[in-house]
Design an enzyme around this catalytic site. Structure first.
Site, mmCIF file in Angstrom:
data_model
loop_
_atom_site.group_PDB
_atom_site.id
_atom_site.type_symbol
_atom_site.label_atom_id
_atom_site.label_comp_id
_atom_site.label_asym_id
_atom_site.label_seq_id
_atom_site.Cartn_x
_atom_site.Cartn_y
_atom_site.Cartn_z
ATOM 1 N N ALA A 65 53.569 43.274 33.947
ATOM 2 C CA ALA A 65 53.775 43.719 32.567
ATOM 3 C C ALA A 65 52.420 44.107 31.992
ATOM 4 O O ALA A 65 51.373 43.634 32.466
ATOM 5 C CB ALA A 65 54.396 42.581 31.757
ATOM 6 N N GLY A 108 55.348 40.975 36.718
ATOM 7 C CA GLY A 108 56.545 41.758 36.442
ATOM 8 C C GLY A 108 56.815 42.819 37.499
ATOM 9 O O GLY A 108 57.961 43.232 37.700
ATOM 10 N N GLU A 111 58.601 41.059 40.152
ATOM 11 C CA GLU A 111 59.941 40.753 39.614
ATOM 12 C C GLU A 111 60.823 42.000 39.616
ATOM 13 O O GLU A 111 62.006 41.938 39.965
ATOM 14 C CB GLU A 111 59.808 40.170 38.195
ATOM 15 N N GLU A 131 50.889 35.118 36.893
ATOM 16 C CA GLU A 131 50.949 34.836 35.454
ATOM 17 C C GLU A 131 50.219 33.557 35.081
ATOM 18 O O GLU A 131 49.642 33.437 34.007
ATOM 19 C CB GLU A 131 52.412 34.731 34.984
HETATM 20 C C1 HXC Z 1 47.493 46.195 31.783
HETATM 21 C C2 HXC Z 1 46.384 46.577 33.740
HETATM 22 C C3 HXC Z 1 47.194 45.648 34.412
HETATM 23 C C4 HXC Z 1 48.197 44.989 33.668
HETATM 24 C C5 HXC Z 1 45.779 46.457 35.797
HETATM 25 N N1 HXC Z 1 45.526 47.049 34.633
HETATM 26 N N2 HXC Z 1 46.781 45.598 35.694
HETATM 27 N N3 HXC Z 1 46.535 46.848 32.426
HETATM 28 N N4 HXC Z 1 48.300 45.292 32.347
HETATM 29 N N5 HXC Z 1 49.031 44.132 34.209
HETATM 30 C C6 HXC Z 1 44.503 48.044 34.343
HETATM 31 C C7 HXC Z 1 43.123 47.425 34.290
HETATM 32 O O1 HXC Z 1 42.870 46.853 33.041
HETATM 33 C C8 HXC Z 1 42.254 48.643 34.551
HETATM 34 O O2 HXC Z 1 42.176 49.395 33.370
HETATM 35 C C9 HXC Z 1 43.085 49.439 35.539
HETATM 36 O O3 HXC Z 1 44.429 48.989 35.392
HETATM 37 C C10 HXC Z 1 42.651 49.213 36.975
HETATM 38 O O4 HXC Z 1 42.652 47.813 37.222
HETATM 39 P P1 HXC Z 1 41.398 47.037 37.852
HETATM 40 O O5 HXC Z 1 41.549 45.615 37.480
HETATM 41 O O6 HXC Z 1 40.129 47.697 37.502
HETATM 42 O O7 HXC Z 1 41.677 47.264 39.414
HETATM 43 P P2 HXC Z 1 41.252 46.308 40.622
HETATM 44 O O8 HXC Z 1 39.858 45.786 40.425
HETATM 45 O O9 HXC Z 1 41.560 47.069 41.868
HETATM 46 O O10 HXC Z 1 42.216 45.053 40.521
HETATM 47 C C11 HXC Z 1 43.609 45.209 40.745
HETATM 48 C C12 HXC Z 1 44.372 43.950 40.248
HETATM 49 C C13 HXC Z 1 43.998 43.640 38.792
HETATM 50 C C14 HXC Z 1 44.036 42.769 41.165
HETATM 51 C C15 HXC Z 1 45.869 44.269 40.404
HETATM 52 O O11 HXC Z 1 44.110 44.841 38.018
HETATM 53 C C16 HXC Z 1 44.832 42.576 38.154
HETATM 54 O O12 HXC Z 1 44.656 41.405 38.438
HETATM 55 N N6 HXC Z 1 45.731 43.008 37.264
HETATM 56 C C17 HXC Z 1 46.556 42.090 36.470
HETATM 57 C C18 HXC Z 1 47.631 41.476 37.322
HETATM 58 C C19 HXC Z 1 48.467 40.485 36.528
HETATM 59 O O13 HXC Z 1 47.936 39.505 35.998
HETATM 60 N N7 HXC Z 1 49.739 40.737 36.431
HETATM 61 C C20 HXC Z 1 50.683 39.896 35.701
HETATM 62 C C21 HXC Z 1 50.792 40.379 34.279
HETATM 63 S S1 HXC Z 1 51.813 39.307 33.325
HETATM 64 P P3 HXC Z 1 40.751 49.911 32.785
HETATM 65 O O14 HXC Z 1 41.101 50.534 31.483
HETATM 66 O O15 HXC Z 1 39.850 48.724 32.709
HETATM 67 O O16 HXC Z 1 40.281 50.901 33.834
HETATM 68 C C22 HXC Z 1 53.374 39.725 33.783
HETATM 69 C C23 HXC Z 1 54.466 38.913 33.139
HETATM 70 C C24 HXC Z 1 55.799 39.544 33.347
HETATM 71 O O17 HXC Z 1 53.596 40.581 34.570
HETATM 72 C C25 HXC Z 1 56.846 38.772 32.615
HETATM 73 C C26 HXC Z 1 57.990 39.629 32.090
HETATM 74 C C27 HXC Z 1 57.567 40.528 30.980
#
Ligand code: HXC
Length: 257
Positions: A65, A108, A111, A131
């Site tokens: 998400a 997400g 999921e 998460e």
């Molecule tokens: C918003 C995101 C994002 C996310 C990545 N980006 N994941 N933006 N929400 N979930 C954005 C980053 O901010 C960045 O933007 C760009 O995408 C590239 O990501 P990087 O981090 O620079 O890439 P990398 O170093 O290759 O790392 C990849 C990654 C990392 C390991 C996947 O991006 C990451 O850990 N992302 C978050 C994963 C996460 O926590 N997901 C769960 C979310 S909560 P900029 O602008 O800086 O270039 C969830 C709850 C769901 O999903 C529940 C139901 C709603």
């Protein structure tokens, strides 16, 4: 129809939907879920579409998400807005949906992939429920579907530590049906979807309903449910055609009725 965050292609009776927010690793924003739901509605209604493939990019199916969108939400925003409810559209699809996952399928994103009917994974795929590292927990079925798919021990470890699973581990654990070289993933997913689309559509839809029923009910109720639909297939012209074609040693020409 064109969407802001979803690219669509049609390959015969297969609709390919590609999540497309390249600057954010396909983070699942409100706009993306709105577009996805509209594209799913369109595919479900289209008479000439029989199977859907959902994919992302080489780097990410979806990295979860959209954290930037969620960060400022209060409890009441989340509770009263019930924003996760709109994610469930895909689980209500009657036509089959195949997930083709390359790169990250996190939070997400994992999921959403699990809401599809089965997952084909590229050898680059990485699955996780990170998460916990954000001080939250899975919210779109991760704690439930992952546990049913891979068992309590692995699901608990992944949800509590945020550890990612690679494609080989995901296949061993039963999260994905097969692992495919990344360069061939989408072509193979379309091929499999076309195979499904070549079957009798009512038989495909009834089969999907029955397999999903296995998650919702007891074994004896599920078997009763299956038997009812099995008998119902004998009311379709496609049953007559399928069996006649077998006897005549020719391919069936299903009319999807
Ligand atoms: C918003 C995101 C994002 C996310 C990545 N980006 N994941 N933006 N929400 N979930 C954005 C980053 O901010 C960045 O933007 C760009 O995408 C590239 O990501 P990087 O981090 O620079 O890439 P990398 O170093 O290759 O790392 C990849 C990654 C990392 C390991 C996947 O991006 C990451 O850990 N992302 C978050 C994963 C996460 O926590 N997901 C769960 C979310 S909560 P900029 O602008 O800086 O270039 C969830 C709850 C769901 O999903 C529940 C139901 C709603």
């Amino acid at each position: 129809m064109a969407y802001e965050t979803i690219l669509t292609e049609t390959h015969g009776r297969v609709r390919l939907l590609r999540l497309h927010r390249p600057d954010a690793l396909n983070a699942l924003s409100v706009q993306l879920i709105t577009d996805l739901n509209a594209a799913l509605d369109e595919a479900e209604a289209a008479q000439d579409i029989a199977c859907i493939v959902l994919t992302g990019s080489d780097k990410a199916f979806a990295a979860g998400a959209d954290v930037k969108e969620m960060q400022g939400k209060s409890y009441l925003d989340a509770y009263l807005g019930d924003f996760v409810a709109s994610w469930e559209r895909i689980t209500q699809m009657r036509k089959p949906v195949v997930a083709a996952v390359a790169g990250f399928a996190l939070g997400g994103g994992c999921e959403l992939a699990m809401m599809c009917d089965f997952i084909l994974a590229a050898d680059t795929a990485r699955f996780g429920q990170p998460e916990i590292k954000l001080g939250i927990m899975p919210g779109a079925g991760g704690s439930q579907r992952l546990t049913r798919l891979v068992g309590k021990s692995k699901a608990m470890e992944m949800c509590l530590t945020g550890r990612m699973m690679d494609a080989a581990e995901a296949e061993r654990a039963g999260l994905v049906s097969r692992v495919i070289p990344a360069a061939e993933l989408v072509a193979e997913a379309i091929r499999v979807a076309q195979l499904i689309a070549g079957m009798s559509l009512p038989a495909v839809m009834m089969t999907k309903e029955c397999v999903n029923q296995a998650y919702e009910t007891s074994l004896s109720e599920g078997i009763r449910f299956e038997r009812r639909l099995f008998y119902a297939t004998f009311a379709t012209p496609d049953q007559k055609e399928g069996m006649q074609a077998f006897i005549e040693k020719r391919p069936p020409a299903f009319g999807n009725r």
